[in-house]
Write a protein that holds these residues in place. Sequence first.
Motif, PDB file in Angstrom:
ATOM      1  N   ASN A 221      -1.857   5.536  -5.695  1.00  0.00           N
ATOM      2  CA  ASN A 221      -2.895   4.502  -5.673  1.00  0.00           C
ATOM      3  C   ASN A 221      -3.913   4.764  -4.562  1.00  0.00           C
ATOM      4  O   ASN A 221      -4.033   3.992  -3.619  1.00  0.00           O
ATOM      5  CB  ASN A 221      -2.253   3.126  -5.492  1.00  0.00           C
ATOM      6  CG  ASN A 221      -1.315   2.788  -6.631  1.00  0.00           C
ATOM      7  OD1 ASN A 221      -1.749   2.649  -7.769  1.00  0.00           O
ATOM      8  ND2 ASN A 221      -0.028   2.680  -6.329  1.00  0.00           N
ATOM      9  N   THR A 222      -4.640   5.861  -4.666  1.00  0.00           N
ATOM     10  CA  THR A 222      -5.570   6.224  -3.614  1.00  0.00           C
ATOM     11  C   THR A 222      -6.834   5.380  -3.619  1.00  0.00           C
ATOM     12  O   THR A 222      -7.639   5.481  -2.694  1.00  0.00           O
ATOM     13  CB  THR A 222      -5.965   7.708  -3.749  1.00  0.00           C
ATOM     14  OG1 THR A 222      -6.485   7.946  -5.070  1.00  0.00           O
ATOM     15  CG2 THR A 222      -4.780   8.604  -3.496  1.00  0.00           C
ATOM     16  N   ASP A 223      -7.049   4.552  -4.660  1.00  0.00           N
ATOM     17  CA  ASP A 223      -8.246   3.709  -4.698  1.00  0.00           C
ATOM     18  C   ASP A 223      -7.985   2.301  -4.171  1.00  0.00           C
ATOM     19  O   ASP A 223      -8.909   1.496  -4.062  1.00  0.00           O
ATOM     20  CB  ASP A 223      -8.810   3.640  -6.115  1.00  0.00           C
ATOM     21  CG  ASP A 223      -7.817   3.073  -7.116  1.00  0.00           C
ATOM     22  OD1 ASP A 223      -6.601   3.154  -6.839  1.00  0.00           O
ATOM     23  OD2 ASP A 223      -8.259   2.571  -8.159  1.00  0.00           O
ATOM     24  N   ILE A 224      -6.722   1.979  -3.840  1.00  0.00           N
ATOM     25  CA  ILE A 224      -6.405   0.675  -3.261  1.00  0.00           C
ATOM     26  C   ILE A 224      -6.949   0.626  -1.836  1.00  0.00           C
ATOM     27  O   ILE A 224      -6.766   1.557  -1.055  1.00  0.00           O
ATOM     28  CB  ILE A 224      -4.882   0.436  -3.260  1.00  0.00           C
ATOM     29  CG1 ILE A 224      -4.365   0.286  -4.687  1.00  0.00           C
ATOM     30  CG2 ILE A 224      -4.537  -0.796  -2.438  1.00  0.00           C
ATOM     31  CD1 ILE A 224      -4.862  -0.955  -5.395  1.00  0.00           C
ATOM     32  N   LEU A 225      -7.624  -0.453  -1.474  1.00  0.00           N
ATOM     33  CA  LEU A 225      -8.278  -0.537  -0.172  1.00  0.00           C
ATOM     34  C   LEU A 225      -7.277  -0.582   0.977  1.00  0.00           C
ATOM     35  O   LEU A 225      -7.345   0.223   1.903  1.00  0.00           O
ATOM     36  CB  LEU A 225      -9.186  -1.777  -0.136  1.00  0.00           C
ATOM     37  CG  LEU A 225      -9.905  -2.045   1.183  1.00  0.00           C
ATOM     38  CD1 LEU A 225     -10.795  -0.872   1.582  1.00  0.00           C
ATOM     39  CD2 LEU A 225     -10.732  -3.342   1.076  1.00  0.00           C
ATOM     40  N   PHE A 226      -6.339  -1.507   0.920  1.00  0.00           N
ATOM     41  CA  PHE A 226      -5.413  -1.684   2.043  1.00  0.00           C
ATOM     42  C   PHE A 226      -4.046  -1.081   1.726  1.00  0.00           C
ATOM     43  O   PHE A 226      -3.418  -1.433   0.725  1.00  0.00           O
ATOM     44  CB  PHE A 226      -5.278  -3.170   2.374  1.00  0.00           C
ATOM     45  CG  PHE A 226      -6.545  -3.765   2.932  1.00  0.00           C
ATOM     46  CD1 PHE A 226      -7.042  -3.344   4.153  1.00  0.00           C
ATOM     47  CD2 PHE A 226      -7.244  -4.731   2.220  1.00  0.00           C
ATOM     48  CE1 PHE A 226      -8.223  -3.871   4.668  1.00  0.00           C
ATOM     49  CE2 PHE A 226      -8.416  -5.270   2.712  1.00  0.00           C
ATOM     50  CZ  PHE A 226      -8.912  -4.841   3.946  1.00  0.00           C
ATOM     51  N   LEU A 227      -3.604  -0.186   2.600  1.00  0.00           N
ATOM     52  CA  LEU A 227      -2.368   0.561   2.383  1.00  0.00           C
ATOM     53  C   LEU A 227      -1.328   0.224   3.448  1.00  0.00           C
ATOM     54  O   LEU A 227      -1.663  -0.173   4.564  1.00  0.00           O
ATOM     55  CB  LEU A 227      -2.658   2.057   2.409  1.00  0.00           C
ATOM     56  CG  LEU A 227      -3.695   2.579   1.410  1.00  0.00           C
ATOM     57  CD1 LEU A 227      -3.952   4.056   1.657  1.00  0.00           C
ATOM     58  CD2 LEU A 227      -3.237   2.339  -0.019  1.00  0.00           C
ATOM     59  N   SER A 228      -0.073   0.436   3.082  1.00  0.00           N
ATOM     60  CA  SER A 228       1.032   0.242   4.034  1.00  0.00           C
ATOM     61  C   SER A 228       1.157   1.471   4.921  1.00  0.00           C
ATOM     62  O   SER A 228       0.440   2.460   4.765  1.00  0.00           O
ATOM     63  CB  SER A 228       2.335   0.025   3.269  1.00  0.00           C
ATOM     64  OG  SER A 228       2.741   1.236   2.627  1.00  0.00           O
ATOM     65  N   ALA A 229       2.119   1.425   5.841  1.00  0.00           N
ATOM     66  CA  ALA A 229       2.345   2.557   6.743  1.00  0.00           C
ATOM     67  C   ALA A 229       2.733   3.811   5.980  1.00  0.00           C
ATOM     68  O   ALA A 229       2.496   4.929   6.446  1.00  0.00           O
ATOM     69  CB  ALA A 229       3.423   2.209   7.769  1.00  0.00           C
TER      70      ALA A 229
END
Length: 321
Positions: A221-229
């Motif tokens: 999911n490289t287009d998701i704005l906010f990512l986890s650690a």
Amino acid sequence: MEEAYQEGDVREEDLAVLAGYLQSLGQQNCSDKTISAYRRDCRHFLRFVAREGKQFPAEVDYRLLRRYSSYLAGLKYEKSSISRKLSAIRGLFRFCRMEGLVEHSPADSLFSPKVPRRLPAVLRPAEVEHFLESINEADPLGLRDRAIFELLYGSGLRSEEVVSLRLSDIDHEQEEVRVAGKGNKTRVVPVGEIAIYAVREYLEKGRPELLINNNGEKPNNTDILFLSARGNPLGTSDIRRRTTKYLRKAAVRTGTSSHVFRHCFATHLLEGGADLRAVQELLGHASISTTQRYTHVSGAHLRKVYEQSHPRAKRDRNPPG
């Protein structure tokens, strides 16, 4: 509180009716959260009907529905939970009537318990400032968290809306964000300069490091704005935990959730003179009454407006001689 649901307690044909009802909710653009809640509520009701030795829907009458309502009260459910469950049942019977399974709905005259109207919790602007300043932006996670909470407060977004944002949803030039709200309704909301700056800082200095997970591989999911650690999409539970952490760190009153920033967004806009209809559009509310519930104005502010606006609010202590 919720009893464990055992699928074998309910007839297959009843589950099929329920599936059709839930599908119709999806066609009406109800949110996944609402559909999930209604699924649990209706299954709980169907299990009760089966235990009573009745067949759904033909043998369900008003008296049985009243017994179910009393049964829920005996289980110590909150009035708001009982109201939601009965609303789901009314919808289920409307569906049955449309499908020709019943001629009349016994749930039409079923009233929900009166739920006390509670004013939403709101932080003062200074408290919001303390909260935001408590976030350490020295690492990628801190930059991410600052951007998240600046959006929650600066644009009045819901937690589920924030975690669903994609890179293309942020218009940096126009300083706007495109939001997929409840019922898959899309709205475009302004983003303040402070929030858009926080998002840019995260995109430039924080997100590139989060994009590579612990195994050194790029997530899907490289287009998701906010990512986890680990480079995965966040969930609303992640925001809930971060809210609790920073509330404690900032020594701001506890007992609130991330939704408090949506309350603050609306209330502070109204206290600043914003029009109620404009706030309704920004929040994405279908009904103005919903906006009024979120956007209560403090008594102190009302007093200030009254004293500044009404010609006889104050007595002239030094009348001309």
